[in-house]
Design a protein around this motif. Structure first.
Motif, PDB file in Angstrom:
ATOM      1  N   THR A 122       0.834  -1.205   0.000  1.00 21.39           N
ATOM      2  CA  THR A 122       0.000   0.000   0.000  1.00 21.39           C
ATOM      3  C   THR A 122       0.867   1.253   0.000  1.00 21.39           C
ATOM      4  OG1 THR A 122      -1.794  -1.117   1.174  1.00 21.39           O
ATOM      5  CG2 THR A 122      -1.762   1.278   1.286  1.00 21.39           C
ATOM      6  N   GLY A 123       0.449   2.247  -0.776  1.00 17.64           N
ATOM      7  CA  GLY A 123       1.192   3.502  -0.866  1.00 17.64           C
ATOM      8  C   GLY A 123       2.219   3.523  -1.973  1.00 17.64           C
ATOM      9  N   THR A 124       2.358   2.421  -2.698  1.00 14.40           N
ATOM     10  CA  THR A 124       3.261   2.367  -3.847  1.00 14.40           C
ATOM     11  C   THR A 124       2.432   2.151  -5.111  1.00 14.40           C
ATOM     12  OG1 THR A 124       3.594  -0.042  -3.899  1.00 14.40           O
ATOM     13  CG2 THR A 124       4.911   1.224  -2.322  1.00 14.40           C
ATOM     14  N   ARG A 125       3.092   2.164  -6.240  1.00 13.07           N
ATOM     15  CA  ARG A 125       2.397   1.937  -7.503  1.00 13.07           C
ATOM     16  C   ARG A 125       2.281   0.456  -7.849  1.00 13.07           C
ATOM     17  NH1 ARG A 125       6.046   4.820 -11.799  1.00 13.07           N
ATOM     18  NH2 ARG A 125       4.508   3.965 -13.234  1.00 13.07           N
ATOM     19  N   ALA A 126       2.906  -0.389  -7.043  1.00 12.74           N
ATOM     20  CA  ALA A 126       3.026  -1.800  -7.401  1.00 12.74           C
ATOM     21  C   ALA A 126       1.704  -2.540  -7.293  1.00 12.74           C
ATOM     22  CB  ALA A 126       4.068  -2.478  -6.527  1.00 12.74           C
ATOM     23  N   ARG A 127       1.399  -3.324  -8.300  1.00 17.53           N
ATOM     24  CA  ARG A 127       0.235  -4.203  -8.330  1.00 17.53           C
ATOM     25  C   ARG A 127       0.697  -5.617  -8.011  1.00 17.53           C
ATOM     26  NH1 ARG A 127      -3.875  -4.822 -13.464  1.00 17.53           N
ATOM     27  NH2 ARG A 127      -4.556  -2.807 -12.626  1.00 17.53           N
ATOM     28  N   ILE A 128       0.026  -6.264  -7.058  1.00 14.62           N
ATOM     29  CA  ILE A 128       0.348  -7.647  -6.683  1.00 14.62           C
ATOM     30  C   ILE A 128      -0.407  -8.595  -7.609  1.00 14.62           C
ATOM     31  CG2 ILE A 128       0.256  -9.386  -4.862  1.00 14.62           C
ATOM     32  CD1 ILE A 128       2.179  -7.083  -4.276  1.00 14.62           C
ATOM     33  N   VAL A 129       0.331  -9.498  -8.272  1.00  7.38           N
ATOM     34  CA  VAL A 129      -0.300 -10.422  -9.211  1.00  7.38           C
ATOM     35  C   VAL A 129       0.137 -11.855  -8.906  1.00  7.38           C
ATOM     36  CG1 VAL A 129      -0.299  -8.638 -10.991  1.00  7.38           C
ATOM     37  CG2 VAL A 129       1.489 -10.364 -10.997  1.00  7.38           C
ATOM     38  N   ASP A 130      -0.683 -12.793  -9.347  1.00 12.68           N
ATOM     39  CA  ASP A 130      -0.369 -14.202  -9.166  1.00 12.68           C
ATOM     40  C   ASP A 130       0.479 -14.723 -10.317  1.00 12.68           C
ATOM     41  OD1 ASP A 130      -2.195 -14.327 -11.254  1.00 12.68           O
ATOM     42  OD2 ASP A 130      -3.837 -15.019  -9.992  1.00 12.68           O
ATOM     43  N   ASP A 249       7.931 -10.571   4.001  1.00 13.83           N
ATOM     44  CA  ASP A 249       9.018  -9.805   4.606  1.00 13.83           C
ATOM     45  C   ASP A 249       9.712  -8.899   3.604  1.00 13.83           C
ATOM     46  OD1 ASP A 249       8.624 -10.996   7.109  1.00 13.83           O
ATOM     47  OD2 ASP A 249       9.935 -12.689   6.606  1.00 13.83           O
ATOM     48  N   THR A 250       9.667  -9.252   2.307  1.00 13.52           N
ATOM     49  CA  THR A 250      10.430  -8.487   1.313  1.00 13.52           C
ATOM     50  C   THR A 250       9.580  -7.629   0.396  1.00 13.52           C
ATOM     51  OG1 THR A 250      10.364 -10.298  -0.313  1.00 13.52           O
ATOM     52  CG2 THR A 250      12.184 -10.301   1.277  1.00 13.52           C
ATOM     53  N   VAL A 251       8.263  -7.879   0.344  1.00 12.44           N
ATOM     54  CA  VAL A 251       7.445  -7.247  -0.687  1.00 12.44           C
ATOM     55  C   VAL A 251       7.374  -5.731  -0.537  1.00 12.44           C
ATOM     56  CG1 VAL A 251       5.243  -7.541   0.547  1.00 12.44           C
ATOM     57  CG2 VAL A 251       5.263  -7.423  -1.956  1.00 12.44           C
ATOM     58  N   ALA A 252       7.370  -5.207   0.671  1.00 13.90           N
ATOM     59  CA  ALA A 252       7.295  -3.757   0.846  1.00 13.90           C
ATOM     60  C   ALA A 252       8.526  -3.077   0.259  1.00 13.90           C
ATOM     61  CB  ALA A 252       7.149  -3.402   2.329  1.00 13.90           C
ATOM     62  N   GLY A 253       9.701  -3.638   0.510  1.00 10.14           N
ATOM     63  CA  GLY A 253      10.925  -3.067  -0.044  1.00 10.14           C
ATOM     64  C   GLY A 253      10.953  -3.143  -1.558  1.00 10.14           C
ATOM     65  N   ILE A 254      10.479  -4.244  -2.117  1.00  8.45           N
ATOM     66  CA  ILE A 254      10.425  -4.389  -3.573  1.00  8.45           C
ATOM     67  C   ILE A 254       9.460  -3.357  -4.165  1.00  8.45           C
ATOM     68  CG2 ILE A 254       9.712  -5.934  -5.445  1.00  8.45           C
ATOM     69  CD1 ILE A 254      10.700  -8.272  -3.660  1.00  8.45           C
ATOM     70  N   ALA A 255       8.302  -3.210  -3.545  1.00  5.53           N
ATOM     71  CA  ALA A 255       7.309  -2.254  -4.048  1.00  5.53           C
ATOM     72  C   ALA A 255       7.851  -0.832  -4.029  1.00  5.53           C
ATOM     73  CB  ALA A 255       6.036  -2.349  -3.215  1.00  5.53           C
ATOM     74  N   ALA A 256       8.684  -0.504  -3.039  1.00  7.92           N
ATOM     75  CA  ALA A 256       9.204   0.855  -2.899  1.00  7.92           C
ATOM     76  C   ALA A 256      10.239   1.205  -3.959  1.00  7.92           C
ATOM     77  CB  ALA A 256       9.816   1.024  -1.500  1.00  7.92           C
ATOM     78  N   GLY A 258       9.748   1.207  -7.083  1.00 12.31           N
ATOM     79  CA  GLY A 258       9.100   1.850  -8.221  1.00 12.31           C
ATOM     80  C   GLY A 258       8.629   0.912  -9.302  1.00 12.31           C
ATOM     81  N   VAL A 259       8.701  -0.398  -9.076  1.00 13.53           N
ATOM     82  CA  VAL A 259       8.211  -1.336 -10.084  1.00 13.53           C
ATOM     83  C   VAL A 259       6.693  -1.219 -10.214  1.00 13.53           C
ATOM     84  CG1 VAL A 259      10.119  -2.942  -9.711  1.00 13.53           C
ATOM     85  CG2 VAL A 259       8.000  -3.213  -8.389  1.00 13.53           C
ATOM     86  N   ASP A 260       6.173  -1.623 -11.361  1.00 16.86           N
ATOM     87  CA  ASP A 260       4.738  -1.539 -11.622  1.00 16.86           C
ATOM     88  C   ASP A 260       3.982  -2.776 -11.155  1.00 16.86           C
ATOM     89  OD1 ASP A 260       4.705   0.988 -13.322  1.00 16.86           O
ATOM     90  OD2 ASP A 260       6.131  -0.267 -14.434  1.00 16.86           O
TER      91      ASP A 260
END
Length: 300
Positions: A122-130, A249-256, A258-260
């Motif tokens: 949340t708060g980033t541009r990243a979309r979580i996909v399967d 544990d890692t997804v927030a850092g990855i999202a930050a 700037g990935v889409d």
């Protein structure tokens, strides 16, 4: 199963697997005119998914069984919440119980896990996909559960979009073509509506891929610093997808970075079914449902 809707076909197959010649216990023990009132109860908090398939399990066994959901797919619930009420012929309820629970528990587990990843980004541009790392035969349901958890679906099948991975590139380079040449030739053979994604595992591979005019570049198993550099290098010329090494544990850092898009195989391949139970609750002794004041939810 020919001619059945997808959900009905899946549930019919599961029911046939579970009771190929009937439910010996219920048919030998339970009177044919006995009825039951039961409740689908949450034993832990989570996100609901699978109302339609749970309902189908009971209706396919006996159309006289009534299933009324008190919560909707995608809705958060707490321990002890009553999610649905089931009433009707006892033999049918007992036969369908495990199949209905198996589906709704797994789908709710996927939805709950997905919601955790979505919240972390949340708060980033990243979309979580399967991903396509789904249970064979159950992709339709598992993909629905991802959406119920607030996530999004990647390509559903190999027929939906082009995804060029490292093994594909190794094959074409071995045939004497450069990566850019191979991708350009491939694109010329495709309809203009087809989305093209290419996986890279090093920063120095990105320019050749971009030169072919691809739609998405997947950065596979990049460090956070490499992801930031990759996003800057691509510079909006294509969507940027991060994949590999993604956990809660890692997804927030990855999202930050700037990935889409962040693709997460664990949404479906490493999920734990949620603990939900079907408790018999005679009407005379049941007491008020924690959700009784709410409008019932209509399921297909």
């Amino acid at each position: 199963m020919t001619g059945l809707r997808p959900i009905e076909a899946l549930v019919t197959a599961a029911l046939d697997e579970d009771a190929p010649w009937g439910d010996l216990t219920s048919e030998a023990l339970v009177p044919v005119d006995a009825t039951l009132d039961a409740r689908l109860v949450a034993r832990e908090p989570g996100v609901l998914s699978g109302a339609a398939v749970f309902t189908a399990a009971f209706r396919l066994v006996d159309p006289q069984i009534r299933v009324q959901f008190l919560a909707a797919d995608g809705e958060h619930f707490e321990t002890g919440d009553v999610l649905a009420e089931v009433s009707g012929p006892a033999r049918g309820i007992l036969r369908a119980e495990r199949i209905g629970l198996n589906f709704v528990q797994r789908m709710s587990g996927i939805a709950t896990q997905t919601a955790g990843f979505v919240a972390a980004a949340t708060g980033t541009r990243a979309r979580i996909v399967d991903t396509r790392k789904t249970t064979p035969g159950l992709r339709l349901l598992e993909r629905q559960a991802v959406r119920d958890g607030g996530g999004h679906n990647h390509r559903t099948t190999l027929s939906d979009a082009v995804m060029v991975k490292d093994n594909h590139l190794a094959a074409v380079v071995g045939a004497g073509l450069t990566v850019t040449e191979a991708l350009v030739q491939m694109r010329a053979r495709l309809p203009h509506t087809v989305h093209v994604e290419v996986e890279v595992d090093r920063l120095d591979q990105i320019p050749a891929v971009l030169a072919a005019g691809v739609d998405t570049v997947m950065l596979d198993n990049f460090t956070l610093e490499e992801l930031r550099q990759g996003v800057a290098l691509i510079g909006g010329a294509a969507l940027v997808e991060a994949s590999g090494g993604v956990s809660l544990d890692t997804v927030a850092g990855i999202a930050a970075t700037g990935v889409d898009v962040i693709s997460v195989g664990a949404l479906t391949h490493s999920v734990r079914s949620l603990d939900l139970g079907l408790d018999v609750a005679p009407t005379s002794a049941a007491g008020p449902s924690p959700r009784a004041s709410r409008e019932p939810v209509t399921t297909p």
